[in-house]
Design a protein around this motif. Structure first.
Motif, PDB file in Angstrom:
ATOM      1  N   ILE A  89       6.100   0.532   2.720  1.00 20.89           N
ATOM      2  CA  ILE A  89       6.108   1.235   4.588  1.00 20.89           C
ATOM      3  C   ILE A  89       4.675   2.034   3.919  1.00 20.89           C
ATOM      4  O   ILE A  89       3.667   1.473   5.210  1.00 20.89           O
ATOM      5  N   TYR A  90       4.157   2.608   3.536  1.00 20.00           N
ATOM      6  CA  TYR A  90       3.421   3.322   3.009  1.00 20.00           C
ATOM      7  C   TYR A  90       2.073   2.551   3.144  1.00 20.00           C
ATOM      8  O   TYR A  90       0.475   2.694   2.996  1.00 20.00           O
ATOM      9  N   TYR A  91       2.274   2.034   2.339  1.00 15.38           N
ATOM     10  CA  TYR A  91       1.425   0.844   2.376  1.00 15.38           C
ATOM     11  C   TYR A  91       1.146  -0.439   3.554  1.00 15.38           C
ATOM     12  O   TYR A  91       1.135  -1.114   2.746  1.00 15.38           O
ATOM     13  N   ASN A  92       0.511   0.013   3.942  1.00 15.82           N
ATOM     14  CA  ASN A  92       0.689  -0.651   5.690  1.00 15.82           C
ATOM     15  C   ASN A  92      -0.945  -1.726   5.925  1.00 15.82           C
ATOM     16  O   ASN A  92      -1.416  -1.320   4.636  1.00 15.82           O
ATOM     17  N   LYS A  93      -1.164  -2.971   6.445  1.00 13.36           N
ATOM     18  CA  LYS A  93      -2.322  -3.000   6.093  1.00 13.36           C
ATOM     19  C   LYS A  93      -3.762  -2.379   6.574  1.00 13.36           C
ATOM     20  O   LYS A  93      -4.359  -2.485   6.180  1.00 13.36           O
ATOM     21  N   ALA A  94      -3.203  -1.488   7.609  1.00 16.95           N
ATOM     22  CA  ALA A  94      -4.382  -0.443   7.531  1.00 16.95           C
ATOM     23  C   ALA A  94      -4.720   0.590   6.615  1.00 16.95           C
ATOM     24  O   ALA A  94      -6.538   0.094   6.100  1.00 16.95           O
ATOM     25  N   ARG A  95      -3.383   1.222   6.142  1.00 18.82           N
ATOM     26  CA  ARG A  95      -4.151   1.731   4.493  1.00 18.82           C
ATOM     27  C   ARG A  95      -4.185   0.778   3.489  1.00 18.82           C
ATOM     28  O   ARG A  95      -5.637   0.808   2.462  1.00 18.82           O
ATOM     29  N   THR A  96      -4.219  -0.899   3.631  1.00 25.80           N
ATOM     30  CA  THR A  96      -4.914  -1.934   2.489  1.00 25.80           C
ATOM     31  C   THR A  96      -5.802  -1.653   2.950  1.00 25.80           C
ATOM     32  O   THR A  96      -6.999  -2.055   1.553  1.00 25.80           O
TER      33      THR A  96
END
Length: 124
Positions: free
Chosen positions: A78-85
């Motif tokens: 969950i931490y590595y969502n689209k925005a963070r990616t």
């Protein structure tokens, strides 16, 4: 370090033609695995230095650890969502060859060296 591991694994999966979701999940799982190894390394060092924890306590029940590991993996994904990616991809945009041998070597070193230290500490 964990963002770099995620970037290399994400790039590797994207290079294979996988869609973005599978690439993010694969990268997140590798990061979760490396985080668990690093946490276990700290615990092994503390156990060796401070001599805390025995194998007859509450944590020795392996069934207790299964929900914790699953929650840890889920929270990492969950931490590595689209925005963070997208932020990570922009941060490492200067890397010309993300799936080069040297980058794989860095990722393997970040995972294997602590694992070897854990094994050495556990066998003594």
């Amino acid at each position: 370090m964990y963002n770099f591991i995620f970037f290399v694994m994400y790039s590797q999966q994207s290079g294979k033609g996988e869609n973005e979701t599978i690439s993010r999940y694969s990268g997140g799982l590798i990061v979760a695995f490396s985080l668990m190894i690093h946490i276990e390394l700290v615990a092994a060092i503390l156990k060796r230095v401070i001599r805390f924890g025995d194998d007859t306590g509450f944590v020795s029940n392996k069934n207790f650890l299964i929900p914790i590991v699953l929650a840890f993996i889920g929270s990492t994904i969950i931490y590595y969502n689209k925005a963070r990616t997208e932020k990570i991809l922009k941060k490492y945009a200067y890397v010309e060859y993300p799936t080069s041998f040297i980058n794989y070597f860095k990722v393997l070193t970040a995972i294997v060296v602590p694992l070897v230290v854990i094994i050495i500490l556990a066998t003594k």
